[in-house]
Design a protein around this motif. Structure first.
Motif, PDB file in Angstrom:
ATOM      1  N   LEU A  44       0.797  -1.224   0.000  1.00 43.85           N
ATOM      2  CA  LEU A  44       0.000   0.000   0.000  1.00 43.85           C
ATOM      3  C   LEU A  44       0.833   1.280   0.000  1.00 43.85           C
ATOM      4  O   LEU A  44       0.418   2.282  -0.569  1.00 43.85           O
ATOM      5  CB  LEU A  44      -0.948  -0.001   1.202  1.00 43.85           C
ATOM      6  CG  LEU A  44      -1.945  -1.164   1.219  1.00 43.85           C
ATOM      7  CD1 LEU A  44      -2.772  -1.139   2.484  1.00 43.85           C
ATOM      8  CD2 LEU A  44      -2.833  -1.123  -0.012  1.00 43.85           C
ATOM      9  N   GLY A  45       1.960   1.271   0.666  1.00 41.57           N
ATOM     10  CA  GLY A  45       2.773   2.476   0.702  1.00 41.57           C
ATOM     11  C   GLY A  45       4.150   2.190   0.164  1.00 41.57           C
ATOM     12  O   GLY A  45       4.871   1.347   0.689  1.00 41.57           O
ATOM     13  N   GLN A  46       4.531   2.857  -0.875  1.00 40.57           N
ATOM     14  CA  GLN A  46       5.793   2.522  -1.520  1.00 40.57           C
ATOM     15  C   GLN A  46       6.840   3.625  -1.388  1.00 40.57           C
ATOM     16  O   GLN A  46       7.858   3.584  -2.067  1.00 40.57           O
ATOM     17  CB  GLN A  46       5.543   2.203  -2.987  1.00 40.57           C
ATOM     18  CG  GLN A  46       4.667   0.987  -3.137  1.00 40.57           C
ATOM     19  CD  GLN A  46       4.513   0.575  -4.588  1.00 40.57           C
ATOM     20  OE1 GLN A  46       5.122   1.153  -5.470  1.00 40.57           O
ATOM     21  NE2 GLN A  46       3.692  -0.424  -4.817  1.00 40.57           N
ATOM     22  N   HIS A  47       6.615   4.593  -0.530  1.00 41.95           N
ATOM     23  CA  HIS A  47       7.565   5.693  -0.376  1.00 41.95           C
ATOM     24  C   HIS A  47       7.765   6.003   1.098  1.00 41.95           C
ATOM     25  O   HIS A  47       6.891   5.770   1.927  1.00 41.95           O
ATOM     26  CB  HIS A  47       7.062   6.949  -1.081  1.00 41.95           C
ATOM     27  CG  HIS A  47       6.834   6.751  -2.544  1.00 41.95           C
ATOM     28  ND1 HIS A  47       7.861   6.574  -3.429  1.00 41.95           N
ATOM     29  CD2 HIS A  47       5.702   6.685  -3.271  1.00 41.95           C
ATOM     30  CE1 HIS A  47       7.380   6.422  -4.641  1.00 41.95           C
ATOM     31  NE2 HIS A  47       6.060   6.469  -4.569  1.00 41.95           N
ATOM     32  N   GLY A  48       8.931   6.529   1.438  1.00 50.25           N
ATOM     33  CA  GLY A  48       9.205   7.087   2.754  1.00 50.25           C
ATOM     34  C   GLY A  48       9.123   6.092   3.888  1.00 50.25           C
ATOM     35  O   GLY A  48       9.758   5.039   3.870  1.00 50.25           O
ATOM     36  N   VAL A  49       8.318   6.446   4.878  1.00 51.88           N
ATOM     37  CA  VAL A  49       8.208   5.667   6.111  1.00 51.88           C
ATOM     38  C   VAL A  49       7.662   4.273   5.831  1.00 51.88           C
ATOM     39  O   VAL A  49       8.100   3.292   6.442  1.00 51.88           O
ATOM     40  CB  VAL A  49       7.311   6.408   7.132  1.00 51.88           C
ATOM     41  CG1 VAL A  49       7.014   5.549   8.337  1.00 51.88           C
ATOM     42  CG2 VAL A  49       7.976   7.705   7.553  1.00 51.88           C
ATOM     43  N   TRP A  50       6.703   4.157   4.905  1.00 51.53           N
ATOM     44  CA  TRP A  50       6.110   2.852   4.618  1.00 51.53           C
ATOM     45  C   TRP A  50       7.135   1.868   4.078  1.00 51.53           C
ATOM     46  O   TRP A  50       7.091   0.682   4.394  1.00 51.53           O
ATOM     47  CB  TRP A  50       4.943   2.993   3.641  1.00 51.53           C
ATOM     48  CG  TRP A  50       3.765   3.649   4.277  1.00 51.53           C
ATOM     49  CD1 TRP A  50       3.326   4.908   4.037  1.00 51.53           C
ATOM     50  CD2 TRP A  50       2.918   3.104   5.276  1.00 51.53           C
ATOM     51  NE1 TRP A  50       2.240   5.177   4.823  1.00 51.53           N
ATOM     52  CE2 TRP A  50       1.963   4.080   5.596  1.00 51.53           C
ATOM     53  CE3 TRP A  50       2.867   1.877   5.930  1.00 51.53           C
ATOM     54  CZ2 TRP A  50       0.978   3.866   6.537  1.00 51.53           C
ATOM     55  CZ3 TRP A  50       1.881   1.660   6.874  1.00 51.53           C
ATOM     56  CH2 TRP A  50       0.952   2.647   7.167  1.00 51.53           C
ATOM     57  N   LEU A  51       8.046   2.363   3.277  1.00 52.36           N
ATOM     58  CA  LEU A  51       9.091   1.502   2.732  1.00 52.36           C
ATOM     59  C   LEU A  51       9.994   0.983   3.849  1.00 52.36           C
ATOM     60  O   LEU A  51      10.308  -0.212   3.908  1.00 52.36           O
ATOM     61  CB  LEU A  51       9.911   2.260   1.686  1.00 52.36           C
ATOM     62  CG  LEU A  51      10.975   1.460   0.959  1.00 52.36           C
ATOM     63  CD1 LEU A  51      10.347   0.327   0.170  1.00 52.36           C
ATOM     64  CD2 LEU A  51      11.783   2.362   0.051  1.00 52.36           C
ATOM     65  N   ALA A  52      10.385   1.871   4.758  1.00 52.49           N
ATOM     66  CA  ALA A  52      11.230   1.459   5.885  1.00 52.49           C
ATOM     67  C   ALA A  52      10.490   0.503   6.807  1.00 52.49           C
ATOM     68  O   ALA A  52      11.065  -0.484   7.296  1.00 52.49           O
ATOM     69  CB  ALA A  52      11.700   2.691   6.657  1.00 52.49           C
ATOM     70  N   LEU A  53       9.209   0.778   7.068  1.00 56.25           N
ATOM     71  CA  LEU A  53       8.419  -0.117   7.926  1.00 56.25           C
ATOM     72  C   LEU A  53       8.262  -1.495   7.295  1.00 56.25           C
ATOM     73  O   LEU A  53       8.325  -2.515   7.995  1.00 56.25           O
ATOM     74  CB  LEU A  53       7.039   0.483   8.199  1.00 56.25           C
ATOM     75  CG  LEU A  53       6.981   1.620   9.206  1.00 56.25           C
ATOM     76  CD1 LEU A  53       5.571   2.190   9.274  1.00 56.25           C
ATOM     77  CD2 LEU A  53       7.419   1.137  10.566  1.00 56.25           C
ATOM     78  N   SER A  54       8.054  -1.543   5.996  1.00 54.13           N
ATOM     79  CA  SER A  54       7.889  -2.850   5.350  1.00 54.13           C
ATOM     80  C   SER A  54       9.191  -3.641   5.399  1.00 54.13           C
ATOM     81  O   SER A  54       9.177  -4.844   5.658  1.00 54.13           O
ATOM     82  CB  SER A  54       7.411  -2.686   3.911  1.00 54.13           C
ATOM     83  OG  SER A  54       8.389  -2.034   3.126  1.00 54.13           O
ATOM     84  N   TRP A  55      10.325  -2.975   5.172  1.00 53.85           N
ATOM     85  CA  TRP A  55      11.612  -3.668   5.265  1.00 53.85           C
ATOM     86  C   TRP A  55      11.853  -4.197   6.675  1.00 53.85           C
ATOM     87  O   TRP A  55      12.290  -5.334   6.861  1.00 53.85           O
ATOM     88  CB  TRP A  55      12.753  -2.737   4.857  1.00 53.85           C
ATOM     89  CG  TRP A  55      13.040  -2.774   3.397  1.00 53.85           C
ATOM     90  CD1 TRP A  55      12.535  -1.938   2.453  1.00 53.85           C
ATOM     91  CD2 TRP A  55      13.863  -3.707   2.717  1.00 53.85           C
ATOM     92  NE1 TRP A  55      13.005  -2.296   1.221  1.00 53.85           N
ATOM     93  CE2 TRP A  55      13.827  -3.382   1.350  1.00 53.85           C
ATOM     94  CE3 TRP A  55      14.629  -4.792   3.121  1.00 53.85           C
ATOM     95  CZ2 TRP A  55      14.526  -4.090   0.400  1.00 53.85           C
ATOM     96  CZ3 TRP A  55      15.332  -5.501   2.163  1.00 53.85           C
ATOM     97  CH2 TRP A  55      15.283  -5.161   0.827  1.00 53.85           C
ATOM     98  N   ALA A  56      11.581  -3.385   7.676  1.00 55.51           N
ATOM     99  CA  ALA A  56      11.793  -3.813   9.066  1.00 55.51           C
ATOM    100  C   ALA A  56      10.845  -4.957   9.434  1.00 55.51           C
ATOM    101  O   ALA A  56      11.257  -5.956  10.035  1.00 55.51           O
ATOM    102  CB  ALA A  56      11.595  -2.636  10.012  1.00 55.51           C
ATOM    103  N   ALA A  57       9.574  -4.810   9.067  1.00 49.78           N
ATOM    104  CA  ALA A  57       8.581  -5.818   9.440  1.00 49.78           C
ATOM    105  C   ALA A  57       8.821  -7.141   8.737  1.00 49.78           C
ATOM    106  O   ALA A  57       8.499  -8.203   9.284  1.00 49.78           O
ATOM    107  CB  ALA A  57       7.177  -5.302   9.132  1.00 49.78           C
TER     108      ALA A  57
END
Length: 84
Positions: A44-57
């Motif tokens: 759902l989110g492919q930029h900024g914070v969402w990208l970092a959260l997806s990598w971490a999660a």
């Protein structure tokens, strides 16, 4: 019935008293929820914070899996031939 020897009652199998079966489920559920969150945030989110959260999660369950497999492989077998 055994015609050669009288029936001898078998002792019940040993019960592991270390943990109840309910105590096993919180970690797999938490890792599953974390993976679901990581996949949804990557979708759902492919930029900024969402990208970092997806990598971490998505990295945390992978790290936990690798650590558990490594720990299982590095154990030395017991004298009886099984895992200690």
């Amino acid at each position: 019935m055994n015609a050669v020897a009288p029936e001898i009652p078998m002792p019940p199998p040993p019960v592991s008293a270390s943990r109840p079966s309910v105590a096993i489920w919180p970690w797999p559920i938490a890792l599953g929820l974390l993976t679901t969150f990581g996949l949804l945030s990557a979708l759902l989110g492919q930029h900024g914070v969402w990208l970092a959260l997806s990598w971490a999660a998505l990295s945390i369950p992978l790290i936990v899996t690798v650590a558990c497999v490594r720990r299982a492989w590095c154990r030395t077998p017991s004298v009886k031939g099984g895992q200690s």
